[in-house]
Design an enzyme around this catalytic site. Structure first.
Site, mmCIF file in Angstrom:
data_model
loop_
_atom_site.group_PDB
_atom_site.id
_atom_site.type_symbol
_atom_site.label_atom_id
_atom_site.label_comp_id
_atom_site.label_asym_id
_atom_site.label_seq_id
_atom_site.Cartn_x
_atom_site.Cartn_y
_atom_site.Cartn_z
ATOM 1 N N ARG A 1 -37.961 37.591 -55.670
ATOM 2 C CA ARG A 1 -37.351 37.832 -54.365
ATOM 3 C C ARG A 1 -38.433 38.154 -53.338
ATOM 4 O O ARG A 1 -39.568 38.461 -53.688
ATOM 5 C CB ARG A 1 -36.350 38.994 -54.466
ATOM 6 C CG ARG A 1 -35.085 38.662 -55.212
ATOM 7 C CD ARG A 1 -34.201 39.886 -55.414
ATOM 8 N NE ARG A 1 -34.775 40.842 -56.336
ATOM 9 C CZ ARG A 1 -34.224 42.018 -56.646
ATOM 10 N NH1 ARG A 1 -33.079 42.362 -56.081
ATOM 11 N NH2 ARG A 1 -34.816 42.832 -57.500
ATOM 12 N N TYR B 1 -36.255 48.945 -51.656
ATOM 13 C CA TYR B 1 -35.601 49.766 -52.669
ATOM 14 C C TYR B 1 -36.638 50.716 -53.256
ATOM 15 O O TYR B 1 -37.786 50.319 -53.494
ATOM 16 C CB TYR B 1 -35.023 48.898 -53.792
ATOM 17 C CG TYR B 1 -33.783 48.129 -53.402
ATOM 18 C CD1 TYR B 1 -32.602 48.792 -53.086
ATOM 19 C CD2 TYR B 1 -33.784 46.732 -53.381
ATOM 20 C CE1 TYR B 1 -31.456 48.089 -52.733
ATOM 21 C CE2 TYR B 1 -32.646 46.023 -53.038
ATOM 22 C CZ TYR B 1 -31.486 46.710 -52.713
ATOM 23 O OH TYR B 1 -30.359 46.011 -52.355
ATOM 24 N N ASP C 1 -31.828 51.291 -62.997
ATOM 25 C CA ASP C 1 -32.702 51.626 -61.870
ATOM 26 C C ASP C 1 -32.688 53.119 -61.569
ATOM 27 O O ASP C 1 -33.666 53.662 -61.047
ATOM 28 C CB ASP C 1 -32.275 50.865 -60.597
ATOM 29 C CG ASP C 1 -32.900 49.488 -60.519
ATOM 30 O OD1 ASP C 1 -33.979 49.296 -61.100
ATOM 31 O OD2 ASP C 1 -32.313 48.606 -59.880
ATOM 32 N N LYS D 1 -38.588 45.325 -54.166
ATOM 33 C CA LYS D 1 -38.656 46.322 -55.226
ATOM 34 C C LYS D 1 -39.551 47.487 -54.841
ATOM 35 O O LYS D 1 -40.369 47.396 -53.925
ATOM 36 C CB LYS D 1 -39.156 45.694 -56.524
ATOM 37 C CG LYS D 1 -38.129 44.825 -57.222
ATOM 38 C CD LYS D 1 -36.814 45.553 -57.472
ATOM 39 C CE LYS D 1 -36.938 46.680 -58.467
ATOM 40 N NZ LYS D 1 -35.653 47.441 -58.602
ATOM 41 N N GLU E 1 -31.297 51.758 -50.851
ATOM 42 C CA GLU E 1 -30.147 52.206 -51.635
ATOM 43 C C GLU E 1 -29.482 53.471 -51.117
ATOM 44 O O GLU E 1 -28.406 53.850 -51.596
ATOM 45 C CB GLU E 1 -30.522 52.383 -53.113
ATOM 46 C CG GLU E 1 -31.378 53.593 -53.432
ATOM 47 C CD GLU E 1 -32.865 53.329 -53.303
ATOM 48 O OE1 GLU E 1 -33.645 54.197 -53.721
ATOM 49 O OE2 GLU E 1 -33.246 52.252 -52.792
ATOM 50 N N HIS F 1 -35.402 53.940 -55.476
ATOM 51 C CA HIS F 1 -34.840 54.526 -56.699
ATOM 52 C C HIS F 1 -35.721 55.658 -57.229
ATOM 53 O O HIS F 1 -36.141 55.674 -58.386
ATOM 54 C CB HIS F 1 -34.662 53.440 -57.770
ATOM 55 C CG HIS F 1 -33.726 52.341 -57.371
ATOM 56 N ND1 HIS F 1 -32.365 52.532 -57.216
ATOM 57 C CD2 HIS F 1 -33.957 51.035 -57.074
ATOM 58 C CE1 HIS F 1 -31.781 51.400 -56.850
ATOM 59 N NE2 HIS F 1 -32.729 50.483 -56.744
#
Length: 372
Positions: A15, A94, A270, A75, A118, A96
């Site tokens: 991605r 993201y 995650d 990511k 997120e 996490h």
């Protein structure tokens, strides 16, 4: 603003933070976009496509991170990327953090402003930047679970939907949110025997209205989870506590009582995972066997369908990227409380309470951090 889009370096992650159409939109707003060479190759966007949209191509990540005022990724940053961040730089991706103390400390030491997709919210109490990938992961979970149930993959050798005269597989979904609902949609579509367990009665009512007799719903109790999981062929963990570590709903003892060749798919990995036996895996080696049960715990599941996932993510993130670029970091955060909820780290301060609590670190409210 100068916006940087690096090539993702996590294993089998294809991605990309911005597609060419998003680049063109930012250029239209008067911004400059620097894309690392090869960033879009994995989803069919060579450098020339980005150049045609108005981007400049950076030879490597060092060059990009050194000059970008805002870095837009997919990511969480890997160690080499964290080392390139600098004070005042905006990182939008993201994160996490609740399941990753090392990353959190690295971001705090960088001095950068780190906004997590997120934890950005909306007026309906949802998580609009997490939702697209939750949709993908939910739908994928049934696809990969069905594959893992095949005998050649180590599974029990059962067809999810059965055939006339042979019963279908029993699928149990823990959590009826975005991921769980999408998993239910796929599993019921394949004519499996599907049960969703959730602690929200209003949500169970919504799912009952949506799916009718095709779906069984159960209120979440220890007894219900143990009874259903023990008898299941495929269990999908789709629980979410925004920003916090996932609760461990399935113990090792319960996994041990499942029949050999059953499958667990942990969408919550995650955030640390919701099965006691879970550990993060990659697309290069997605599964492992624990207590005779197959575990699929890939931490970036949507990366397997990278083109679909990238477009879905860009549809949701682009308005926020434009706002940050047009207004600047602090003004944009102060002007939009939902974007401010996405702020996890700012200038060496941890600004998300759930993350701080789970990691045992000091917490500073976002308003206070931004005004310091």
């Amino acid at each position: 603003m100068l916006i940087g889009v690096p090539r993702e370096i996590k294993t089998h992650e294809y991605r990309v933070g911005l597609v060419p159409g998003s680049v063109r939109e930012l250029v239209h707003h008067g911004h400059r976009v620097l894309v690392e060479t090869g960033a879009g190759n994995g989803i069919g966007f060579p450098d020339a496509t980005y150049e045609a949209a108005g981007a400049t191509i950076a030879a490597n990540a060092d060059e990009l991170f050194a000059v970008a005022e805002m870095v837009v990724k997919v990511k969480e940053p890997q160690a080499a990327e964290i080392a390139r961040l600098r004070p005042g730089q905006i990182l939008f991706t993201y994160l996490h953090l609740a399941a990753d103390k090392a990353q959190t400390k690295g971001l705090l030491e960088s001095g950068a402003t780190c906004i997590a997709y997120e934890t950005v919210t909306d007026d309906r109490g949802g998580l609009p930047l997490l939702a697209p990938m939750s949709e993908v992961a939910g739908r994928m979970s049934v696809q990969v679970g069905a594959h893992c149930l095949e005998k050649a993959q180590g599974g029990i050798g059962i067809l999810l939907g059965g055939v006339p005269g042979v019963p279908p597989a029993k699928v149990v979904i823990l959590g009826g949110g975005v991921s769980g609902a999408n998993a239910a949609r796929m599993a019921t579509g394949l004519e499996a025997n599907v049960t969703v367990i959730d602690k929200s009665l209003p949500r169970l009512n919504e799912l009952d209205i949506q799916f009718g007799a095709r779906l069984k719903t159960l209120f979440s109790t220890v007894d219900a989870i143990e009874r259903e999981v023990e008898a299941a062929d495929l269990v999908i963990g789709a629980v979410l506590v925004p920003g916090a570590a996932a609760p461990k709903l399935v113990s090792r003892e319960l996994v041990r009582r499942m029949h050999p060749g059953a499958v667990l798919v942990d969408i919550a990995i995650d955030q640390g995972g919701c099965f006691a036996t879970s550990r993060a895996t990659t697309h290069a080696a997605p599964t492992f066997v624990e207590e005779n049960v197959i575990h699929y715990c890939v931490a970036n599941m949507p990366g397997a369908v990278a083109r679909t996932s990238t477009f879905a993510l860009n549809n949701a993130t682009l308005p926020f990227v434009v706002a940050l670029a047009d207004q600047g970091g602090k003004p944009a955060l102060n002007a939009n409380r939902h974007l401010k909820n996405g702020l996890n780290v700012h200038a060496g301060r941890l600004t998300h309470e759930a993350v701080a609590r789970d990691l045992g670190l000091d917490y500073t409210a976002a308003d206070r951090a931004l005004s310091a």
